[in-house]
Design an enzyme around this catalytic site. Structure first.
Site, PDB file in Angstrom:
ATOM      1  N   GLY A   9       0.780  -1.247   0.000  1.00 44.07           N
ATOM      2  CA  GLY A   9       0.000   0.000   0.000  1.00 44.07           C
ATOM      3  C   GLY A   9       0.804   1.285   0.000  1.00 44.07           C
ATOM      4  N   LEU A  82      -3.889  -6.980  -7.468  1.00 44.30           N
ATOM      5  CA  LEU A  82      -3.333  -8.135  -8.161  1.00 44.30           C
ATOM      6  C   LEU A  82      -4.368  -9.128  -8.672  1.00 44.30           C
ATOM      7  CD1 LEU A  82      -0.210  -8.672  -5.863  1.00 44.30           C
ATOM      8  CD2 LEU A  82      -0.506  -7.152  -7.826  1.00 44.30           C
ATOM      9  N   ILE A  85      -9.750  -7.346 -13.219  1.00 45.91           N
ATOM     10  CA  ILE A  85     -10.981  -6.554 -13.093  1.00 45.91           C
ATOM     11  C   ILE A  85     -12.046  -7.156 -14.009  1.00 45.91           C
ATOM     12  CG2 ILE A  85     -11.967  -4.275 -13.626  1.00 45.91           C
ATOM     13  CD1 ILE A  85     -10.379  -4.271 -11.063  1.00 45.91           C
ATOM     14  N   ASN A  99      -4.386   1.534 -14.162  1.00 44.53           N
ATOM     15  CA  ASN A  99      -3.506   0.653 -13.398  1.00 44.53           C
ATOM     16  C   ASN A  99      -2.077   1.159 -13.520  1.00 44.53           C
ATOM     17  OD1 ASN A  99      -2.579  -1.778 -12.050  1.00 44.53           O
ATOM     18  ND2 ASN A  99      -1.911  -2.520 -14.065  1.00 44.53           N
ATOM     19  N   HIS A 101       1.800  -0.240 -13.561  1.00 45.72           N
ATOM     20  CA  HIS A 101       2.583  -1.464 -13.697  1.00 45.72           C
ATOM     21  C   HIS A 101       4.065  -1.109 -13.519  1.00 45.72           C
ATOM     22  CE1 HIS A 101       3.310  -5.572 -14.851  1.00 45.72           C
ATOM     23  NE2 HIS A 101       4.321  -5.138 -15.580  1.00 45.72           N
ATOM     24  N   ASP A 142      -2.660  -6.015 -17.914  1.00 47.40           N
ATOM     25  CA  ASP A 142      -1.604  -5.088 -18.367  1.00 47.40           C
ATOM     26  C   ASP A 142      -1.697  -4.768 -19.856  1.00 47.40           C
ATOM     27  OD1 ASP A 142      -0.576  -5.275 -15.760  1.00 47.40           O
ATOM     28  OD2 ASP A 142       0.584  -7.044 -16.293  1.00 47.40           O
TER      29      ASP A 142
HETATM   30  C1  GAR Z   1       3.689  -1.548  -7.182  1.00 47.15           C
HETATM   31  O1  GAR Z   1       5.042  -1.586  -7.556  1.00 47.15           O
HETATM   32  C2  GAR Z   1       2.808  -1.646  -8.402  1.00 47.15           C
HETATM   33  O2  GAR Z   1       3.356  -1.024  -9.541  1.00 47.15           O
HETATM   34  C3  GAR Z   1       2.735  -3.141  -8.588  1.00 47.15           C
HETATM   35  O3  GAR Z   1       2.605  -3.656  -7.294  1.00 47.15           O
HETATM   36  C4  GAR Z   1       3.323  -2.806  -6.400  1.00 47.15           C
HETATM   37  C5  GAR Z   1       2.440  -2.491  -5.212  1.00 47.15           C
HETATM   38  O4  GAR Z   1       3.155  -1.812  -4.218  1.00 47.15           O
HETATM   39  N1  GAR Z   1       1.645  -3.525  -9.444  1.00 47.15           N
HETATM   40  C6  GAR Z   1       1.719  -4.589 -10.238  1.00 47.15           C
HETATM   41  O5  GAR Z   1       2.669  -5.333 -10.262  1.00 47.15           O
HETATM   42  C7  GAR Z   1       0.491  -4.807 -11.128  1.00 47.15           C
HETATM   43  N2  GAR Z   1       0.754  -5.785 -12.129  1.00 47.15           N
HETATM   44  P1  GAR Z   1       2.395  -1.082  -3.047  1.00 47.15           P
HETATM   45  O6  GAR Z   1       1.384  -2.079  -2.477  1.00 47.15           O
HETATM   46  O7  GAR Z   1       3.441  -0.743  -2.042  1.00 47.15           O
HETATM   47  O8  GAR Z   1       1.714   0.140  -3.594  1.00 47.15           O
END
Ligand code: GAR
Length: 205
Positions: A9, A82, A85, A99, A101, A142
Site C-alpha cells: 500500500g 493483483l 478486473i 492501473n 505497472h 496489463d
Molecule cells: C507496485 O510496484 C505496483 O506497480 C505493482 O505492485 C506494487 C504495489 O506496491 N503492481 C503490479 O505489479 C500490477 N501488475 P504497493 O502495495 O506498495 O503500492
C-alpha cells in the site's frame, strides 16, 4: 476515486497524501481483496474507509456496484491490485479505470507479472532500463492503452531489489501527478495526456 490494492500500500498512502487537500479529487475508499494486506492498516491510519472482498464478491456486480456507488466513485485506480478486473466494472467505468505497472509495458506484463516477479524478470533479461507504465484497464492483464511511462537506467550489477527501489521512487514521484492529469484530461477533447519522462536515478528524486 476508489483505490484498489492487494498488498503493502505504499502507492495508496502516497496518493492519499497527495490528494489530501485537493479541491476536486478525493480518494474515497480502499477496495482490497486480501484481508491480511498491510494496506488495510495504512488505510485505517489515513482515515480511509476500506471494503474487503472475496474473489466471488469481486465477480458479483450486486456486491461491488452498490459499494462503489456508496462512495460516489467516478474513477477507479488500481494501485498494486493483483486480481483481474471483471468486465462489468470496465463497462460501468469506461476509460475510468487505470492501473500502474512496475515495468515498461508491453514488456514484462501479463498474468503472474506483479511486484518482485516483474523486477526479477527485468534483471534476469539483462535490461539496461526499467520504469513504470500507467494504462487504462481492459479485460486483459496489463493490456489497455498506455498513457504515461517514466524510465530509469539500470546499472550492470543492479539486483531485483535495486530495481524495485528505483521503481518505487518513480511510482512515489509520478503516480499521483499522472492520476491528476488523467482525471482532468478526461474532460478535455484530446485524450490521452501522453507523456514520456526520461529520468536519471538520483537518491533525491
Ligand atoms: C507496485 O510496484 C505496483 O506497480 C505493482 O505492485 C506494487 C504495489 O506496491 N503492481 C503490479 O505489479 C500490477 N501488475 P504497493 O502495495 O506498495 O503500492
Amino acid at each position: 476515486m476508489a483505490l484498489f490494492a492487494s498488498g503493502n500500500g505504499t502507492n495508496v498512502q502516497r496518493i492519499c497524501e497527495h490528494f489530501a487537500a485537493h479541491t476536486s479529487i478525493h480518494p474515497a475508499a480502499l477496495f482490497c481483496n486480501n484481508p491480511r494486506a498491510f494496506v488495510l492498516e495504512r488505510a485505517s491510519e489515513l482515515g480511509l474507509p476500506s471494503i474487503v472482498f472475496t474473489k466471488k464478491e469481486l465477480a458479483d456486480p450486486a456486491f461491488m456496484l452498490p459499494r462503489l456507488q456508496e462512495y460516489g466513485t467516478t474513477h477507479v485506480v488500481l494501485a498494486g491490485f493483483l486480481a483481474q478486473i471483471p468486465g462489468y466494472l470496465i463497462k460501468k467505468y469506461p476509460r475510468r479505470i487505470i492501473n500502474i505497472h512496475p515495468a515498461l509495458l508491453p514488456k514484462f506484463g501479463g498474468k503472474g507479472m506483479y511486484g518482485m516477479h516483474v523486477h526479477e524478470a527485468v534483471v534476469r533479461a539483462g535490461e539496461k532500463q526499467s520504469g513504470i507504465s500507467v494504462h487504462l484497464v481492459d479485460e486483459h492483464y496489463d493490456h489497455g492503452q498506455i498513457f504515461f511511462q517514466a524510465r530509469v537506467p539500470l546499472a550492470p550489477g543492479d539486483s531485483a531489489d535495486d530495481c524495485a527501489s528505483k521503481i518505487h521512487i518513480l511510482e512515489q514521484t509520478y503516480f499521483p501527478l499522472v492520476i491528476e492529469a488523467w482525471v482532468k484530461g478526461l474532460d478535455k477533447p484530446v485524450f490521452p495526456v501522453l507523456n514520456q519522462v526520461e529520468t536519471e536515478y538520483t537518491q533525491t528524486l
